[in-house]
Design a protein around this motif. Structure first.
Motif, short mmCIF file in Angstrom:
data_model
loop_
_atom_site.label_atom_id
_atom_site.label_comp_id
_atom_site.label_asym_id
_atom_site.label_seq_id
_atom_site.Cartn_x
_atom_site.Cartn_y
_atom_site.Cartn_z
N ASN A 299 -9.70 0.59 -1.74
CA ASN A 299 -9.91 2.01 -2.05
C ASN A 299 -11.39 2.31 -2.27
OD1 ASN A 299 -7.22 2.37 -1.89
ND2 ASN A 299 -6.91 3.06 -3.99
N THR B 299 -5.66 5.51 -7.45
CA THR B 299 -6.70 6.15 -6.66
C THR B 299 -6.32 6.10 -5.19
OG1 THR B 299 -7.94 4.07 -6.44
CG2 THR B 299 -8.53 5.51 -8.29
N PHE B 300 -6.79 7.08 -4.44
CA PHE B 300 -6.55 7.15 -3.01
C PHE B 300 -7.86 7.33 -2.27
CE2 PHE B 300 -2.21 7.86 -4.24
CZ PHE B 300 -1.45 7.45 -3.15
N SER C 257 -3.53 4.01 -0.97
CA SER C 257 -3.83 3.46 -2.29
C SER C 257 -3.39 2.01 -2.34
CB SER C 257 -3.11 4.26 -3.38
OG SER C 257 -3.27 3.64 -4.64
N ARG D 82 0.83 -1.21 0.00
CA ARG D 82 0.00 0.00 0.00
C ARG D 82 0.86 1.25 0.00
NH1 ARG D 82 -4.91 0.99 3.89
NH2 ARG D 82 -3.33 0.85 5.52
#
Length: 378
Positions: A377, A334-335, A328, A315
């Motif tokens: 996420n 993406t976060f 992410s 991660r």
């Protein structure tokens, strides 16, 4: 030195007089007054029982130990995941801005006035390896050489001459330009970077440091805010004006790329498969899938300045200055928030201490929290 239990703070009011630490990290602090006739560079750090509540700018791990640095030459170490801290013996009282370790014993810290410190006992004691007096002299010699090899008809000549003038002024003023990042590949080879394009390299663990800032395409003298070293041997420098410098041969040659944004970048997080994340002011985040040649904007899910990043297994974790940790699990595409915003503000860095503990540092000192737990996420 005494051992002090930590008393976590729940936030700190913005001080009346504000100054960015080394023009970076988004931490607001009052600029320390330099007493007339007092050489902070040569004055040992004062002993304090309030170290865990003082301004701390960076924290890292040295084996199972935590080491944090900050205001007034303060270096703290903790062997119990941040519950209690012990102050180290440090030969300078200037602000320290970055700390790194090659193993559980050998480490370095950098800070204001171009100081570089080294330790070989896990951060218990430190020695001064280098400072701005030698650094400014080396930078001036490099600036002079650049002018001499730049054709008078070249449009770059004017910038080169301006750089020489700035280097001359720095030497005349005495050591004052801060270093803002330090990283090592191993116990011998490392780099230190800072304001006004300062970049130094060592091949002998810091016994000798050499100026290599003139190898970058940086005639503007952009501030160099962050350093990242990859397992493949790349060196990445996060700079102002949305600029990332990269070397694929440990500092011999460099390329320059722009992420498409003109503000400060404070760091680059290296992920597997040549993925890079450049982060900075007001939550700006950019992603590269080709090792830093091309960049595209990414959604960080915050408008606060991103001050630090690290890997937690596979991660990617990012920390903003107001206490939000973002995670992410898809290579930085993406976060999402990794839990609620922490009850601390004006942060400068964080570290994972074991599998279930996270320590943050900032204007209010050090604070301990549960480490973010893995989740999707989406």
């Amino acid at each position: 030195m005494g051992t002090t239990p930590i008393r976590p703070r729940t936030g700190a009011a913005l001080l009346t007089s504000l100054a960015l630490v080394g023009a970076a990290w988004g931490i607001a602090v009052s600029a320390p007054a330099r007493a007339e006739g007092l050489d902070l560079l040569a004055s040992p750090a004062p002993v304090t029982r309030k170290g865990p509540q003082r301004l701390l700018v960076d924290v890292t791990t040295a084996g199972h130990r935590l080491v944090a640095v900050g205001q007034g030459g303060l270096v703290l170490r903790s062997d119990d995941r941040g519950a209690r801290w012990t102050q180290a013996e440090v030969p300078t009282s200037v602000m320290l801005t970055s700390v790194t370790f090659a193993d559980d014993r050998i480490g370095w810290a950098v800070g204001h006035d171009g100081v570089i410190l080294g330790t070989r006992d896990g951060g218990v004691t430190w020695v001064r390896q280098f400072d701005g007096k030698a650094g400014d002299a080396q930078a001036l010699a490099a600036a002079q050489a650049l002018v001499e090899r730049t054709d008078e008809a070249s449009p770059r000549r004017e910038l080169a001459e301006a750089g020489r003038g700035a280097a001359e002024a720095a030497v005349s003023a005495g050591p004052s330009r801060p270093l803002m990042a330090v990283r090592f590949f191993d116990a011998e080879t490392g780099f230190a970077a800072g304001a006004f394009g300062q970049l130094f390299r060592t091949h002998d663990g810091g016994r000798q440091w050499a100026y290599i800032g003139d190898r970058l395409d940086n005639l503007e003298g952009l501030h160099l805010n962050g350093l990242t070293l990859t397992p493949e041997g790349d060196v990445l420098v996060a700079a102002e004006a949305g600029t990332v410098f990269r070397s694929r041969d440990r500092g011999q040659t460099w390329t320059r790329s722009e992420v498409g944004y003109k503000g400060h970048l404070y760091g680059v997080l290296a992920l597997p498969k040549s993925v890079l994340l450049a982060y900075g002011f007001r939550g700006h985040l950019f992603r590269s899938t080709d090792g830093g040649t091309h960049w595209v904007p990414a959604a960080s899910r915050t408008t606060k300045t991103l001050v630090a990043g690290l890997l937690q297994g596979e991660r990617a974790l990012l920390l903003d200055e107001e206490g939000q940790v973002l995670a992410s699990t898809d290579g930085g595409a993406t976060f999402s928030p990794a839990g609620p915003r922490l009850q601390v503000r004006r942060l400068g860095g964080f570290a994972l201490a074991g599998g279930d503990t996270m320590v943050t540092v900032g204007q209010g000192g050090a604070a301990v929290f549960p480490a973010p737990q893995p989740r999707s996420n989406r």
